[in-house]
Design a protein around this motif. Structure first.
Motif, PDB file in Angstrom:
ATOM      1  N   ALA A   1       0.828  -1.201   0.000  1.00 17.80           N
ATOM      2  CA  ALA A   1       0.000   0.000   0.000  1.00 17.80           C
ATOM      3  C   ALA A   1       0.862   1.251   0.000  1.00 17.80           C
ATOM      4  O   ALA A   1       0.498   2.269  -0.557  1.00 17.80           O
ATOM      5  N   ALA A   2       2.043   1.169   0.637  1.00 11.58           N
ATOM      6  CA  ALA A   2       2.913   2.337   0.722  1.00 11.58           C
ATOM      7  C   ALA A   2       3.719   2.546  -0.561  1.00 11.58           C
ATOM      8  O   ALA A   2       4.171   3.634  -0.836  1.00 11.58           O
ATOM      9  N   ALA A   3       3.911   1.480  -1.347  1.00 12.94           N
ATOM     10  CA  ALA A   3       4.708   1.589  -2.568  1.00 12.94           C
ATOM     11  C   ALA A   3       3.926   2.357  -3.626  1.00 12.94           C
ATOM     12  O   ALA A   3       2.732   2.155  -3.785  1.00 12.94           O
ATOM     13  N   PRO A   4       4.595   3.264  -4.353  1.00 10.96           N
ATOM     14  CA  PRO A   4       3.886   3.991  -5.411  1.00 10.96           C
ATOM     15  C   PRO A   4       3.494   3.033  -6.523  1.00 10.96           C
ATOM     16  O   PRO A   4       4.214   2.096  -6.832  1.00 10.96           O
ATOM     17  N   THR A   5       2.360   3.284  -7.124  1.00  8.95           N
ATOM     18  CA  THR A   5       1.917   2.452  -8.233  1.00  8.95           C
ATOM     19  C   THR A   5       2.158   3.201  -9.526  1.00  8.95           C
ATOM     20  O   THR A   5       2.056   4.418  -9.584  1.00  8.95           O
ATOM     21  N   ALA A   6       2.489   2.468 -10.571  1.00  7.73           N
ATOM     22  CA  ALA A   6       2.735   3.093 -11.874  1.00  7.73           C
ATOM     23  C   ALA A   6       1.413   3.538 -12.470  1.00  7.73           C
ATOM     24  O   ALA A   6       0.418   2.841 -12.392  1.00  7.73           O
ATOM     25  N   GLN A   7       1.428   4.715 -13.052  1.00  6.85           N
ATOM     26  CA  GLN A   7       0.223   5.236 -13.680  1.00  6.85           C
ATOM     27  C   GLN A   7      -0.024   4.533 -15.012  1.00  6.85           C
ATOM     28  O   GLN A   7      -1.152   4.335 -15.409  1.00  6.85           O
ATOM     29  N   TRP A   8       1.019   4.188 -15.713  1.00  4.35           N
ATOM     30  CA  TRP A   8       0.913   3.563 -17.023  1.00  4.35           C
ATOM     31  C   TRP A   8       1.447   2.139 -16.951  1.00  4.35           C
ATOM     32  O   TRP A   8       2.432   1.882 -16.290  1.00  4.35           O
ATOM     33  N   PRO A   9       0.866   1.224 -17.704  1.00  2.00           N
ATOM     34  CA  PRO A   9       1.445  -0.120 -17.806  1.00  2.00           C
ATOM     35  C   PRO A   9       2.824  -0.030 -18.478  1.00  2.00           C
ATOM     36  O   PRO A   9       3.054   0.825 -19.333  1.00  2.00           O
ATOM     37  N   ALA A  10       3.722  -0.918 -18.095  1.00  3.65           N
ATOM     38  CA  ALA A  10       5.090  -0.887 -18.630  1.00  3.65           C
ATOM     39  C   ALA A  10       5.132  -1.022 -20.147  1.00  3.65           C
ATOM     40  O   ALA A  10       6.010  -0.470 -20.799  1.00  3.65           O
ATOM     41  N   GLU A  11       4.176  -1.743 -20.725  1.00  7.53           N
ATOM     42  CA  GLU A  11       4.181  -1.965 -22.176  1.00  7.53           C
ATOM     43  C   GLU A  11       3.526  -0.831 -22.957  1.00  7.53           C
ATOM     44  O   GLU A  11       3.459  -0.873 -24.186  1.00  7.53           O
ATOM     45  N   ALA A  12       3.053   0.198 -22.280  1.00  3.19           N
ATOM     46  CA  ALA A  12       2.372   1.303 -22.964  1.00  3.19           C
ATOM     47  C   ALA A  12       3.319   1.997 -23.936  1.00  3.19           C
ATOM     48  O   ALA A  12       4.477   2.241 -23.634  1.00  3.19           O
ATOM     49  N   LYS A  13       2.780   2.285 -25.112  1.00  2.85           N
ATOM     50  CA  LYS A  13       3.585   2.942 -26.146  1.00  2.85           C
ATOM     51  C   LYS A  13       2.668   3.726 -27.079  1.00  2.85           C
ATOM     52  O   LYS A  13       1.620   3.244 -27.487  1.00  2.85           O
ATOM     53  N   ALA A  14       3.084   4.934 -27.399  1.00  4.97           N
ATOM     54  CA  ALA A  14       2.403   5.738 -28.415  1.00  4.97           C
ATOM     55  C   ALA A  14       3.200   5.598 -29.706  1.00  4.97           C
ATOM     56  O   ALA A  14       4.401   5.338 -29.678  1.00  4.97           O
ATOM     57  N   TYR A  15       2.520   5.757 -30.834  1.00  7.76           N
ATOM     58  CA  TYR A  15       3.223   5.698 -32.111  1.00  7.76           C
ATOM     59  C   TYR A  15       2.448   6.492 -33.153  1.00  7.76           C
ATOM     60  O   TYR A  15       1.243   6.716 -33.008  1.00  7.76           O
ATOM     61  N   ILE A  16       3.172   6.923 -34.176  1.00  7.31           N
ATOM     62  CA  ILE A  16       2.561   7.662 -35.277  1.00  7.31           C
ATOM     63  C   ILE A  16       2.335   6.669 -36.414  1.00  7.31           C
ATOM     64  O   ILE A  16       3.290   6.065 -36.918  1.00  7.31           O
ATOM     65  N   ILE A  17       1.062   6.496 -36.781  1.00  9.89           N
ATOM     66  CA  ILE A  17       0.712   5.570 -37.862  1.00  9.89           C
ATOM     67  C   ILE A  17       1.077   6.186 -39.211  1.00  9.89           C
ATOM     68  O   ILE A  17       1.668   5.546 -40.065  1.00  9.89           O
ATOM     69  N   SER A  18       0.699   7.457 -39.392  1.00  9.64           N
ATOM     70  CA  SER A  18       1.078   8.175 -40.606  1.00  9.64           C
ATOM     71  C   SER A  18       1.142   9.663 -40.279  1.00  9.64           C
ATOM     72  O   SER A  18       0.452  10.111 -39.370  1.00  9.64           O
ATOM     73  N   PRO A  19       2.019  10.380 -40.964  1.00  9.29           N
ATOM     74  CA  PRO A  19       2.892   9.953 -42.043  1.00  9.29           C
ATOM     75  C   PRO A  19       4.061   9.117 -41.502  1.00  9.29           C
ATOM     76  O   PRO A  19       4.326   9.108 -40.298  1.00  9.29           O
ATOM     77  N   LYS A  20       4.736   8.425 -42.386  1.00  7.38           N
ATOM     78  CA  LYS A  20       5.893   7.612 -42.020  1.00  7.38           C
ATOM     79  C   LYS A  20       7.137   8.487 -41.909  1.00  7.38           C
ATOM     80  O   LYS A  20       7.231   9.549 -42.532  1.00  7.38           O
ATOM     81  N   ASN A  21       8.092   8.023 -41.121  1.00  6.71           N
ATOM     82  CA  ASN A  21       9.360   8.729 -40.984  1.00  6.71           C
ATOM     83  C   ASN A  21       9.998   8.888 -42.363  1.00  6.71           C
ATOM     84  O   ASN A  21      10.055   7.950 -43.145  1.00  6.71           O
ATOM     85  N   GLY A  22      10.453  10.091 -42.662  1.00  3.23           N
ATOM     86  CA  GLY A  22      11.099  10.382 -43.937  1.00  3.23           C
ATOM     87  C   GLY A  22      10.153  10.745 -45.065  1.00  3.23           C
ATOM     88  O   GLY A  22      10.594  11.036 -46.174  1.00  3.23           O
ATOM     89  N   ALA A  23       8.841  10.748 -44.799  1.00  2.00           N
ATOM     90  CA  ALA A  23       7.854  11.030 -45.850  1.00  2.00           C
ATOM     91  C   ALA A  23       7.965  12.463 -46.355  1.00  2.00           C
ATOM     92  O   ALA A  23       8.297  13.385 -45.609  1.00  2.00           O
ATOM     93  N   LYS A  24       7.658  12.624 -47.634  1.00  4.75           N
ATOM     94  CA  LYS A  24       7.499  13.944 -48.238  1.00  4.75           C
ATOM     95  C   LYS A  24       5.999  14.145 -48.386  1.00  4.75           C
ATOM     96  O   LYS A  24       5.317  13.315 -48.997  1.00  4.75           O
ATOM     97  N   VAL A  25       5.482  15.219 -47.804  1.00  8.08           N
ATOM     98  CA  VAL A  25       4.036  15.447 -47.750  1.00  8.08           C
ATOM     99  C   VAL A  25       3.717  16.881 -48.129  1.00  8.08           C
ATOM    100  O   VAL A  25       4.589  17.740 -48.148  1.00  8.08           O
TER     101      VAL A  25
END
Length: 149
Positions: free
Chosen positions: A25-49
């Protein structure tokens, strides 16, 4: 006397006399799950838009909730444009809202943005109900795109 001696012996041995549930109970709990990840679907890295650019957001291990909704394991996207992630003490403060830090507090998962011609970096960072990123923050990779005329 025996109780005091036992407690002292446990302390010297590095063992806590507190029950396990009290330590949890005294230990802090993580707000986010360890596997949480954000990502950009599009545009792709290096894209010309061409501008306006539609940026589609992805998220794994978390749910999306609007700003102001304090629900466990949820957050909302912020898009950093030509900006670096906050570090250190900055992670304790709400993300700024300006031309380099776009807030999607309505729970949006994509945005169409105007960008000047040239190279730009884009990166997502998740914020809690109050726009504060977790420490360490849940982010996407920083991508670079080139806006052409």
């Amino acid at each position: 006397m025996r109780t005091a001696t036992l407690a002292a012996a446990l302390m010297l041995a590095g063992v806590s006399a507190a029950p396990a549930w009290a330590e949890e109970a005294a230990a802090p709990t993580a707000q986010w799950p360890a596997e949480a990840k954000a990502y950009i679907i599009s545009p792709k890295n290096g894209a010309k838009v061409k501008s306006p650019v539609t940026v589609v957001f992805g998220l794994k291990g978390l749910g999306v909730a609007p700003a102001g909704v304090d629900k466990a394991k949820t957050g909302h996207h912020h898009l950093l444009i030509d900006a670096d992630l906050p570090k250190g003490e900055e992670l304790n403060d709400p993300l700024p809202k300006d031309e380099h830090h776009m807030h999607f507090g309505g729970g949006q998962t994509e945005a169409t943005i105007e960008l000047a011609p040239g190279k730009h970096t884009l990166q997502l960072v998740m914020g809690d109900a109050n726009h504060v990123p977790h420490n360490p923050p849940v982010t996407s990779e920083k991508i670079t795109i080139t806006v052409v005329k």
